[in-house]
Write a protein that holds these residues in place. Sequence first.
Motif, short mmCIF file in Angstrom:
data_model
loop_
_atom_site.label_atom_id
_atom_site.label_comp_id
_atom_site.label_asym_id
_atom_site.label_seq_id
_atom_site.Cartn_x
_atom_site.Cartn_y
_atom_site.Cartn_z
N SER A 352 0.83 -1.21 0.00
CA SER A 352 0.00 0.00 0.00
C SER A 352 0.86 1.26 0.00
CB SER A 352 -0.90 0.01 1.25
OG SER A 352 -1.85 -1.02 1.17
N ASN A 353 0.25 2.34 -0.50
CA ASN A 353 0.90 3.65 -0.46
C ASN A 353 0.11 4.51 0.50
OD1 ASN A 353 2.78 3.06 -2.63
ND2 ASN A 353 0.94 3.04 -3.92
N ILE A 354 0.81 5.12 1.44
CA ILE A 354 0.14 5.93 2.46
C ILE A 354 0.68 7.35 2.34
CG2 ILE A 354 -0.41 6.17 4.91
CD1 ILE A 354 -1.24 3.41 3.79
N SER A 369 -3.77 -0.88 -1.10
CA SER A 369 -4.50 0.40 -1.07
C SER A 369 -3.60 1.57 -1.45
CB SER A 369 -5.04 0.65 0.34
OG SER A 369 -5.94 -0.38 0.70
N ASP A 370 -4.26 2.61 -2.00
CA ASP A 370 -3.58 3.88 -2.27
C ASP A 370 -4.30 4.93 -1.45
OD1 ASP A 370 -1.75 2.93 -4.41
OD2 ASP A 370 -3.68 2.36 -5.28
N THR A 394 -8.02 -0.57 -3.02
CA THR A 394 -8.86 0.46 -2.41
C THR A 394 -8.14 1.79 -2.61
OG1 THR A 394 -9.68 -1.06 -0.73
CG2 THR A 394 -9.81 1.31 -0.21
N THR A 395 -8.90 2.82 -2.99
CA THR A 395 -8.29 4.15 -3.17
C THR A 395 -8.99 5.14 -2.26
OG1 THR A 395 -7.87 3.58 -5.47
CG2 THR A 395 -7.69 5.90 -4.89
N GLU A 413 -13.50 3.27 -4.21
CA GLU A 413 -12.79 4.55 -4.07
C GLU A 413 -13.56 5.46 -3.12
OE1 GLU A 413 -11.87 6.65 -7.70
OE2 GLU A 413 -11.35 4.74 -8.69
N VAL A 414 -12.82 6.11 -2.23
CA VAL A 414 -13.40 7.13 -1.36
C VAL A 414 -12.77 8.44 -1.79
CG1 VAL A 414 -13.63 7.94 1.02
CG2 VAL A 414 -13.69 5.47 0.53
N GLY A 415 -13.61 9.43 -2.17
CA GLY A 415 -13.08 10.68 -2.74
C GLY A 415 -12.42 11.58 -1.71
#
Length: 454
Positions: A352-354, A369-370, A394-395, A413-415
């Motif tokens: 994942s990228n945090i 996740s991103d 998951t974004t 995706e969550v904006g």
Amino acid sequence: MSNVSAIILAAGAGTRMKSAYSKVVHKVCGAPLVEWVYNAGEEAGVSKTVVVVGHKSEQVVGCLGEDKLYAIQEKQLGTGHAVMCAIPNLDDGGCVLVLSGDVPLITSETLKNAIEYHSEHRFAATIITAEVENPFGYGRIIRNETGDVKAIVEEKDASAAQKLITEINSGLYCFDTGLLRAALSELTTKNAQGEYYLTDTIEILLKNGYTVGAYKMADNKEIMGINDRMQLAHAESVMRRRIAEKHMKNGVTIIDPNSTYIGPNVSIEQDSVILPGTILEGNTVIGQECEIGPSSRIIGSVIGCGSTVENSVVKESNIGSNVKIGPFAYIRPNCKVADNVKVGDFVELKNSNIGDGTKISHLTYVGDSDVGKNVNFGCGTVTVNYDSKKKYRTTIGDNAFIGCNTNLIAPVEVGDRAYTAAGSTITENVPADSLAVARNHQVNKENWVKNKKF
Ligand code: UD1
Ligand code: CA
């Protein structure tokens, strides 16, 4: 001196290890014994190294790599025979270090000094020797009245008087390559073990009118040969201490070097503090002013300046500056965590990228996740990334707020700036700036307790 090559003897069985593995592939501080020896030779400036393999040769080749030069010794007929197998690979006109694959503590400084001593004195051979308290098992250095080396006598061939000699043969030497080649052709097996002893080349060279020297090393720990698991553990502690001291000299605080395990390829910048019970492995890089531990394990990862890793595990990941990890976090491979992030207790990250400033404080799984900047994860969030066949991503956009106990069913995706209500199971994308509520309305059944019939 130019044109120095090396032969590493690594064909023996090493029966006292009681192992299905070749002795020289057993590890000290994370690296195989033979690799330590190989690297010490390279660092001493050798231009060519021939590794003699025989017993379980595929394991030795497997750990050193196929790109190295090997000589095969089909039958282990002795150290002299092992060198006979290797020497056709070398040219005359220079010198050759003969090293043992089971002597991992030897340093490149000692090898360099021995080479220098050898060439300054124009010896035909220089034996690296050491004074030890208990010489049992080693070949003894026999000197004449004027102190010149006369011979090496093996334990099994030594007289009672010779057994009292405490100067021993380390099994490491520097030879003139051409003269060694000639001496090997005169070796016989007339000795207690019926083997071709490399050590007999010393007497042969002397008999033929050449001079032989002995370079006595300052630190006799370096010549320790590994024959069993007790010696392996001892070598581990010596090497561990050596590595820890290198870092301390560079400005790293190690609270308890005896309970800190740092691999050979780890780098740590100034003013970082390593707390007890910490294990740093692989090509790990720790930046300045980090605090690592207690009881943390970091494998093949980069940790940026000012970050802390408390009671946690980080594998093959890249962590930014001023990141707080743990206690009890698990960062699995292929994570990229930006600066100022918090990864708190019982949080697992994977692939994942945090983004910068994001807080994942407790009891959360973020996989595949991103995640953007300044995202806040409530306690107990789960990215549901696996449907039993495939993994999905998951974004999450910048400044999003994930309510406690949210399940994010990927792909989803969550904006930016969006919220999810606590306890939601999010199956559809959440647009920017909106609140997603995905849970049943609460129903209060009044006086239900008083009226219950059971
Ligand atoms: C050898 C020396 C001894 C010295 C000691 C230091 C000889 C005869 N004796 O004894 O004087 O004090 O090392 O540790 O050399 N090997 C092969 N092929 C063989 C035999 C050995 O490759 O046929 C390798 C082994 O894998 C090992 C090294 O040579 O890496 C040394 O062999 P080992 O049998 O352990 O020699 P020692 O009896 O310890
Ligand atoms: Ca040995």
